[in-house]
Scaffold this motif. Structure first.
Motif, short mmCIF file in Angstrom:
data_model
loop_
_atom_site.label_atom_id
_atom_site.label_comp_id
_atom_site.label_asym_id
_atom_site.label_seq_id
_atom_site.Cartn_x
_atom_site.Cartn_y
_atom_site.Cartn_z
N VAL A 64 19.32 -11.72 4.68
CA VAL A 64 20.30 -10.65 4.87
C VAL A 64 19.99 -9.39 4.06
N ALA A 65 18.94 -9.42 3.25
CA ALA A 65 18.59 -8.25 2.44
C ALA A 65 17.08 -8.22 2.25
N LEU A 66 16.50 -7.02 2.31
CA LEU A 66 15.04 -6.87 2.24
C LEU A 66 14.64 -6.12 0.98
N PHE A 67 13.88 -6.81 0.12
CA PHE A 67 13.29 -6.17 -1.05
C PHE A 67 11.90 -6.79 -1.23
N ASP A 68 10.98 -6.34 -0.39
CA ASP A 68 9.63 -6.89 -0.32
C ASP A 68 8.68 -5.94 -1.06
N ILE A 69 8.54 -6.14 -2.35
CA ILE A 69 7.81 -5.21 -3.22
C ILE A 69 6.65 -5.92 -3.90
N GLN A 70 5.50 -5.23 -3.99
CA GLN A 70 4.34 -5.75 -4.71
C GLN A 70 3.80 -4.65 -5.63
N SER A 71 3.06 -5.06 -6.67
CA SER A 71 2.44 -4.11 -7.59
C SER A 71 0.93 -4.30 -7.57
N GLU A 72 0.22 -3.20 -7.79
CA GLU A 72 -1.24 -3.23 -7.81
C GLU A 72 -1.73 -2.34 -8.95
N LYS A 73 -2.53 -2.91 -9.88
CA LYS A 73 -3.01 -2.17 -11.05
C LYS A 73 -4.10 -1.19 -10.65
N ASN A 74 -4.03 0.00 -11.22
CA ASN A 74 -5.13 0.96 -11.08
C ASN A 74 -5.39 1.63 -12.43
N SER A 75 -6.28 2.61 -12.46
CA SER A 75 -6.69 3.22 -13.73
C SER A 75 -5.57 3.97 -14.44
N SER A 76 -4.57 4.40 -13.69
CA SER A 76 -3.50 5.18 -14.30
C SER A 76 -2.18 4.42 -14.44
N GLY A 77 -2.20 3.16 -14.12
CA GLY A 77 -0.98 2.37 -14.22
C GLY A 77 -0.87 1.39 -13.07
N TYR A 78 0.20 1.55 -12.28
CA TYR A 78 0.43 0.64 -11.15
C TYR A 78 0.81 1.44 -9.91
N VAL A 79 0.39 0.91 -8.78
CA VAL A 79 0.89 1.39 -7.50
C VAL A 79 1.92 0.37 -7.04
N ILE A 80 3.15 0.82 -6.88
CA ILE A 80 4.23 -0.06 -6.42
C ILE A 80 4.43 0.20 -4.93
N VAL A 111 5.77 -6.53 -14.95
CA VAL A 111 6.11 -5.84 -13.69
C VAL A 111 6.61 -6.85 -12.66
N ASP A 112 5.89 -7.96 -12.53
CA ASP A 112 6.32 -8.99 -11.58
C ASP A 112 7.68 -9.56 -11.96
N SER A 113 7.90 -9.68 -13.27
CA SER A 113 9.18 -10.20 -13.74
C SER A 113 10.32 -9.25 -13.39
N ILE A 114 10.06 -7.94 -13.49
CA ILE A 114 11.07 -6.95 -13.13
C ILE A 114 11.36 -7.02 -11.64
N ILE A 115 10.30 -7.13 -10.83
CA ILE A 115 10.48 -7.25 -9.37
C ILE A 115 11.36 -8.45 -9.05
N ASN A 116 11.03 -9.59 -9.66
CA ASN A 116 11.78 -10.82 -9.37
C ASN A 116 13.23 -10.71 -9.84
N SER A 117 13.42 -10.06 -10.97
CA SER A 117 14.78 -9.91 -11.50
C SER A 117 15.64 -9.05 -10.58
N VAL A 118 15.08 -7.93 -10.12
CA VAL A 118 15.82 -7.05 -9.21
C VAL A 118 16.09 -7.76 -7.89
#
Length: 400
Positions: A52-68, A35-42
């Motif tokens: 000049v561009a904002l893509f400030d995204i984090q992921s957090e694991k939970n019981s059903s997958g991830y909260v992005i 997931v982190d690799s996908i974030i960094n790639s995008v």
């Protein structure tokens, strides 16, 4: 024997359980890394320059997958990100805020309302000054935090401006403002007045590049309006109608040199892009703006525009208006670092902001030889009359 057998069975069960736990943890870690690799790639593809561009995204694991979660002003980047998550069958909950914020209730446009507005890295006066906006500059407004607004300038630079420096508008009001005739202040700095008389009360200070709504021609003055509705007068000898100024743009090396010398002695200011104070790239940016071109904000961005003229200190190749870049060359273990820029004015001289705006020479036989900058010289680029994604011509683009 029974005890020994039970002990061995228990130990085997414990070992298997431990292996399963470790394997599960490894799988979770691998997925999280994915997931982190996908974030960094995008981010690398759509927002490699956070200025000049904002893509400030984090992921957090939970019981059903991830909260992005996080925020971005790039809908196309978010779409690509979610498409990749789906293709890799990663379960997620989308909690990403796409800017502009809905809390702004449609007030997602703005115009700088002071002669100079300071734009900072964070919503606080104590935060780093990253750039400036000058009066009349149109803005995209993305978010509000306390009395601060996250905005983006015509050169795509992001920053936070306090409420006193901006006039918020909805689409209708912004379009109406943009459609009005304009006047531009062309002197280095001066004042606007309450009536067509320099002896009258001052409305505000003004600097080169300030743009107002034009109300009327009033003798030796222009009657003008600020974005917030204030009315004032500008002496004609210090200003012009925007259309007449624009039609008179020469886009010549001589006009660049003339403009640059009007700023001699202006003090250095980190983050400054106005005649009240400029850093090195703020100086070159202002010179080009007053000659009808919007160029990128920072030296490390400006160096990617235009065409290469020289990278071996063959200064005979240069013409006035070319930009000289300085810094640290790349090595086997370190990347190139661009940290300074100046503008060539001919006769082995360049003008730049360092301490203040002044002229330096590359003539090694001169008493004023700038050995320091000579030794850290990287290369020269020509951007006058060149084309590029980061170069906007006011004669071709309806910026103001």
């Amino acid at each position: 024997m029974k005890f020994t057998h039970s002990l061995k069975t228990g130990m085997l069960h414990l070992a298997l359980t431990s292996l399963l736990f470790i394997s599960c943890q490894q799988e979770k870690a691998e997925e999280a890394n994915k997931v982190d690799s996908i974030i960094n790639s995008v981010k690398e593809t759509y927002a490699p320059d956070k200025r000049v561009a904002l893509f400030d995204i984090q992921s957090e694991k939970n019981s059903s997958g991830y909260v992005i979660k996080g925020k971005t002003n790039l809908p196309e980047a978010l779409s690509a990100f979610k498409k990749e998550l789906d293709s890799q069958k990663i379960a997620y909950t989308d909690s990403i805020e796409v800017l502009p914020s809905k809390k702004l209730e449609g007030m997602i446009y703005g115009v700088i309302n002071n002669s100079v507005a300071n734009l900072r890295s964070k919503p606080a006066h104590s935060a780093e000054l990253v750039t400036q906006g000058t009066l009349g500059m149109p803005l995209n407004v993305y978010q509000k935090e306390r009395s601060w607004y996250l905005i983006q300038t015509p050169d795509k630079y992001l920053g936070w401006v306090d409420a006193g420096g901006i006039e918020l508008m909805n689409k209708e009001d912004f379009d109406a403002w943009q459609a009005t005739d304009k006047a531009i202040y062309t002197n280095t700095y001066g004042k606007s007045y309450t009536s067509a008389d320099v002896g009258s009360e001052v409305v505000s200070d003004v600097v080169a590049g300030n743009i107002f709504s034009l109300i009327a021609d009033s003798g030796n003055f222009y009657q003008i309006k600020y974005p917030d509705g204030r009315e004032a007068y500008l002496p004609k000898e210090e200003a012009n109608t925007f259309n007449e100024w624009k039609s008179g743009l020469a886009f010549t090396k001589e006009s660049l040199v003339e403009t640059s010398k009007t700023m001699l002695g202006v003090p250095y200011l980190w983050g400054g892009t106005s005649t009240k104070g400029v850093d090195c790239s703020g100086f070159t940016k202002t010179v080009y703006l007053m000659n009808g071109m919007i160029i990128p904000r920072d030296a490390s961005q400006q160096i990617h525009e235009g065409t290469l003229v020289d990278d071996s200190k063959d200064f005979d190749k240069l013409i006035a208006g070319d930009l000289l870049f300085f810094g640290r060359k790349a090595t086997d273990s370190t990347s190139e670092r661009v940290i300074h820029v100046g503008m060539w004015i001919g006769d082995n001289q360049f003008i730049h902001s360092a301490g203040n705006v002044h002229i330096s020479t590359m003539d090694q036989n001169s008493d004023d030889f700038d050995e320091y900058n000579y030794n850290r010289y990287l290369r020269t680029k020509r951007i006058l009359n060149e084309t590029g994604e980061g170069l906007l011509y006011l004669t071709k683009e309806d910026v103001f």
